[in-house]
Design a protein around this motif. Sequence first.
Motif, PDB file in Angstrom:
ATOM      1  N   ILE A  58       0.860  -1.190   0.000  1.00  0.00           N
ATOM      2  CA  ILE A  58       0.000   0.000   0.000  1.00  0.00           C
ATOM      3  C   ILE A  58       0.898   1.243   0.000  1.00  0.00           C
ATOM      4  O   ILE A  58       1.929   1.257   0.679  1.00  0.00           O
ATOM      5  CB  ILE A  58      -0.964  -0.040   1.221  1.00  0.00           C
ATOM      6  CG1 ILE A  58      -2.009   1.060   1.130  1.00  0.00           C
ATOM      7  CG2 ILE A  58      -0.219   0.008   2.555  1.00  0.00           C
ATOM      8  CD1 ILE A  58      -3.230   0.799   2.013  1.00  0.00           C
ATOM      9  N   CYS A 102       1.173   4.934   1.182  1.00  0.00           N
ATOM     10  CA  CYS A 102       0.513   5.745   2.214  1.00  0.00           C
ATOM     11  C   CYS A 102       0.620   7.233   1.856  1.00  0.00           C
ATOM     12  O   CYS A 102       1.448   7.632   1.036  1.00  0.00           O
ATOM     13  CB  CYS A 102       1.176   5.474   3.556  1.00  0.00           C
ATOM     14  SG  CYS A 102       1.093   3.728   4.007  1.00  0.00           S
ATOM     15  N   LEU A 142      -9.244   4.711   0.183  1.00  0.00           N
ATOM     16  CA  LEU A 142      -8.409   3.694  -0.466  1.00  0.00           C
ATOM     17  C   LEU A 142      -8.694   3.772  -1.958  1.00  0.00           C
ATOM     18  O   LEU A 142      -9.853   3.711  -2.369  1.00  0.00           O
ATOM     19  CB  LEU A 142      -8.771   2.289   0.025  1.00  0.00           C
ATOM     20  CG  LEU A 142      -8.720   2.020   1.520  1.00  0.00           C
ATOM     21  CD1 LEU A 142      -9.017   0.533   1.788  1.00  0.00           C
ATOM     22  CD2 LEU A 142      -7.368   2.402   2.106  1.00  0.00           C
ATOM     23  N   ASN A 202      -1.172   9.900  -4.975  1.00  0.00           N
ATOM     24  CA  ASN A 202      -1.883  10.279  -3.754  1.00  0.00           C
ATOM     25  C   ASN A 202      -1.317  11.567  -3.175  1.00  0.00           C
ATOM     26  O   ASN A 202      -1.193  11.717  -1.971  1.00  0.00           O
ATOM     27  CB  ASN A 202      -1.823   9.143  -2.722  1.00  0.00           C
ATOM     28  CG  ASN A 202      -0.400   8.742  -2.375  1.00  0.00           C
ATOM     29  OD1 ASN A 202       0.543   9.151  -3.050  1.00  0.00           O
ATOM     30  ND2 ASN A 202      -0.237   7.952  -1.326  1.00  0.00           N
ATOM     31  N   TYR A 235      -4.702   6.431   0.206  1.00  0.00           N
ATOM     32  CA  TYR A 235      -3.815   5.256   0.167  1.00  0.00           C
ATOM     33  C   TYR A 235      -4.042   4.552  -1.172  1.00  0.00           C
ATOM     34  O   TYR A 235      -5.189   4.417  -1.621  1.00  0.00           O
ATOM     35  CB  TYR A 235      -4.175   4.282   1.295  1.00  0.00           C
ATOM     36  CG  TYR A 235      -3.874   4.800   2.679  1.00  0.00           C
ATOM     37  CD1 TYR A 235      -4.717   5.730   3.292  1.00  0.00           C
ATOM     38  CD2 TYR A 235      -2.771   4.349   3.387  1.00  0.00           C
ATOM     39  CE1 TYR A 235      -4.444   6.195   4.566  1.00  0.00           C
ATOM     40  CE2 TYR A 235      -2.495   4.804   4.668  1.00  0.00           C
ATOM     41  CZ  TYR A 235      -3.331   5.736   5.252  1.00  0.00           C
ATOM     42  OH  TYR A 235      -3.055   6.185   6.516  1.00  0.00           O
TER      43      TYR A 235
END
Length: 643
Positions: A269, A271, A374, A380, A393
């Motif tokens: 993932i 962040c 998400l 991001n 995320y």
Amino acid sequence: MGDSAAYKILREHLVEGELVPGNEIGIRIDQTLTQDATGTMAYLQFEAMNIPRVKTEISVSYVDHNTLQMGFENADDHRYLQTMNAQYGIYHSKAGNGICHQVHLERFGRPGATLLGSDSHTPTGGGIGMIAIGAGGLDVAVAMGGGPFYLTAPRMINISLTGKLRPWVSAKDVIHTVLGILTTKGNVGAVVEYTGPGVKTLSVPERATITNMGAELGVTTSLFPSDSVTLGFLKAQGREKNWEEILPDPDATYDRTIDLDLSTVVPMIACPHSPDNIKKISEIKGMAIDQVAIGSCTNSSYKDLMIVASILRGKKVHPAVSLIVAPGSKQVFEMIARNGALADMVASGARIMESACGFCIGAGQAPITGGVSLRTNNRNFEGRSGTDSGKVYLLSPEAAALSALVGALVDPLDVPAGDYPAIKLPKSFLIDDSMIIPPSSSPVEIFRGPNIGDPPYTDPLGDTISGVIGLKVGDKITTDHIMPAGQRLKYRSNIPAYSRYVYENVDPAFSRRALENKNRGVMTAIVGGQSYGQGSSREHAAICPMYLGVRVIMAKSFERIHSANLINFGIIPLVFKNESDYERINTGDSFTASGLIGQVSKGNDVLVEIAGVEYLFTLLASERQRKILVDGGLLNFTRKNIS
Ligand code: MIC
Ligand code: SF4
């Protein structure tokens, strides 16, 4: 010594320079693509070149970014694009037909060809073995006119794949693993090539997810070889005649090799707020979530959405979660509608969006204040979602769909392997190109709404430039920081209006200050840190500052596309010779650069006096780029050379 697949294609397309890493080379461009947010300006620039028709094998103009059409502006722009495209020999993919990279892969991409696109995720095409590069709109306009595209002959990074992904682990986890290793910094001038026995275990859409998000590494492009898997994909698209085998020579050499055993990859993932802020999902699983958004050019293929539909089938989205799904193309949308997968998603409580960029570029579906979102897309950056305090995320469609049902981040490896929906690609995709309008053979009247301005020109470089340091920023400044998208997108073809928002979220008074200074004859310089200009290819991040009187940017390092865009619009990108000088310069300091024409034309060193002290900078530019700077930008330079 043999060639990598990338060097084979580059060698075949070489028109200028010597193919030695680090040298500037010019290559012939076979195909171009544009999207509407960068395309309007690119086509206005193409028109300004007075070339009657494009000279490429194929040029396609996609409408996928500004499809919300809040007000007349973008609707007008789209009509301009459609009529202009018809007149100049360009295929026009209408709003609703899908995201440029997904549609181009399905319908136009060709192994062994070169593709230049006015969007940083153009390397998606590397998934079928082409050299696909993102650039500013003006570079694409020049390529449409038959001009070469100039780049640095790349250093080659080989990612040698072995093994096979385990159930519940996906292509997104592969590129996240690579981002964890290479990060978003320090990869300028490199190309990533995937090789090894693991390659054949990945389908074309999976390869395309990996090359798409390779853009986040800051490399020139990424590519896979073109093999029997590629042939299978093209056959299913009714395009096997476009197939050509492109493999590296057995003794191909690479500057760096990274071994990656696919069977060891785990769900990853990214962040907040950078695509290289990578963790294992297992480290933060259980985190409460507010929103899940599945789509974008990274993960919106038929396979992605069939997996999502299988996970959602017969279940309900958690009450605290808003689930958004946007299919990548009309082909994907229609196929999942016809086979019932769409009904499964709707029944589970998913909100279905049109086939467009949408949430990925902050055009709708902003998360709640401080909310956790998400997403399956590729960026991001802070504020890009439309909510400044939102925490975005990035993860795989598998992890996204599982989490939407639970209301918290789920590690897909906690779900039994036997439950994994193994989706095979269809033998044939649904082919209907009726939303791709071919060029016209008779003259077309070009529609120009009031939002369309003239393409901006700069004056040739003056020998002395003086002014003030208008802004000092830190490391990893993205083009989203410089030129916000989202709600401001509708001004993309109106430079005076869009310029009001330069650095809006960093220093809201910057643009007014810079314009007032310019009107008094005082120019502006900006000071930046490492990797200045990451992310989007939007040349507006150069055009609008230029409009405000920015003539020099001094940074510790620049990203490739942005640095080229700055030069194309007559802004001098200077790299600190001594990085610690960055600390000594402040907003409001005065600067003077004298004897600039000589300094820019020759040598690498450029001397600038700032607040009474002389500082040395490096100008990283080719001979050609130096001439462009002296002429005041690529448009002036091209017109001069054509005439
Ligand atoms: C992006 O993903 O940042 C965009 C929006 O597609 C940009 C292009 C743009 O700003 O119009 C990109 O990737 O180049
Ligand atoms: Fe569109 Fe997002 Fe892809 Fe950019 S990254 S082209 S905004 S879907």
